[in-house]
Design an enzyme around this catalytic site. Structure first.
Site, PDB file in Angstrom:
ATOM      1  N   ASP A  48      -0.091   5.075   0.969  1.00 11.79           N
ATOM      2  CA  ASP A  48      -0.279   6.065   2.030  1.00 11.79           C
ATOM      3  C   ASP A  48      -0.211   5.410   3.411  1.00 11.79           C
ATOM      4  O   ASP A  48      -0.898   4.420   3.690  1.00 11.79           O
ATOM      5  CB  ASP A  48      -1.617   6.768   1.862  1.00 11.79           C
ATOM      6  N   ASP A  68       0.866  -1.157   0.000  1.00 13.98           N
ATOM      7  CA  ASP A  68       0.000   0.000   0.000  1.00 13.98           C
ATOM      8  C   ASP A  68       0.918   1.226   0.000  1.00 13.98           C
ATOM      9  O   ASP A  68       2.099   1.122   0.345  1.00 13.98           O
ATOM     10  CB  ASP A  68      -0.877  -0.033   1.257  1.00 13.98           C
TER      11      ASP A  68
END
Length: 279
Positions: free
Chosen positions: A81, A79
């Site tokens: 953020d 991922d």
């Protein structure tokens, strides 16, 4: 089973105390702040006890089978953020509109799993309507920072021959730059609509939600000719859980409780390169 204990700093007496609680037969140093406690009889009750002890001692603890090798995996999925990078890009973009508190509140609720991600993204992006698109570059230049250990982890996994995929519920403006900057193999994210140099408050095409993240991992694995169980998947929020569930190893990085509870590995204190001590 073996137990890996690691932290930003470690006290030998604390390591020995936790190893004794685990019934470890031997303690082997991995590096100055990581230790392998060997030949442990695993149980869920023991894990729960050690999780609490290690959290209090600011240590990360991971049970792992002896002989597990990084070379058994072929892909690392991240991922973006609050995982590969330290910020939530949409929150920082919103700050340029003076709307960070409102957007951050929705972001947090989505990451905890309290709001469906697709709805949360639509709501947050709509608040950005009218913002000058130059704000995106300002966020990248002024606020985006890699998470601790990111570059060391990427150097090591690339050297071991693993491919890399960055899949994000954020935006291609940032994933494209991360791909070029870090030499990543694959990226996938949402496309912000920009008209006449301003954000319209909409995204173009489908939204990269939990299902799309999972499908992206499956698609890249198929392209590489590997099983999803040959992937290590790293994330921090509820929208990462579906792609983490199909991985051979799931890693919760500085994650929400709902994610830590379901992951194989939880790194609460050390950097992303903490996964290297497991192999």
């Amino acid at each position: 089973m073996n137990l890996i204990l690691q932290g930003l700093t470690t006290d030998r007496s604390t390591i020995e105390r936790i190893a004794a609680m685990a019934g470890a037969k031997r303690i082997t140093p991995i590096h100055p702040h990581a230790f392998r406690c060997e030949n442990i009889d695993y149980s869920d009750a023991l894990k729960a006890q050690l999780d609490a002890e290690c959290l209090a001692a600011k240590l990360d603890c991971t049970f792992i089978a002896p002989g597990c090798k990084l070379a058994e995996f072929k892909l690392v999925v991240m991922d973006m953020d609050s995982t590969l990078i330290t910020i939530e890009c949409i929150d920082e973009i919103a700050d340029m509109q003076g709307l960070k508190p409102q957007v951050a509140e929705i972001t947090e609720a989505a990451m905890r799993g309290e709001i469906e991600f697709r709805e949360s993204l639509t709501r947050r992006v709509s608040l950005l309507k009218g913002l000058d698109a130059t704000a995106l570059q300002r966020v990248y230049d002024e606020r985006l920072r890699l998470s601790p250990g990111a570059e060391n982890m990427l150097t090591s996994i690339k050297a071991a021959g693993l491919k890399t995929l960055l899949v994000s519920g954020g935006f291609t403006f940032f994933t494209d730059r991360m791909k070029q900057r870090l030499g990543l193999d694959y990226t996938h994210a949402n496309v912000l609509e920009i008209v006449d140099g301003k954000l319209t408050g909409r995204v173009i095409g489908g939204i990269v939600d939990a299902d799309e993240k999972k499908h992206t991992v499956e698609r890249v694995c198929a392209e590489l000719g590997i099983l999803s169980t040959q992937a290590i998947v790293m994330g921090d929020g509820a929208n990462d859980l579906k792609m983490m569930a199909i991985a051979g190893m799931s890693v919760a990085f500085r994650a929400k409780p709902i994610v830590r509870a379901q992951a194989d590995v939880a790194l609460n204190f050390v950097g992303l390169d903490g996964i290297l001590a497991l192999f």
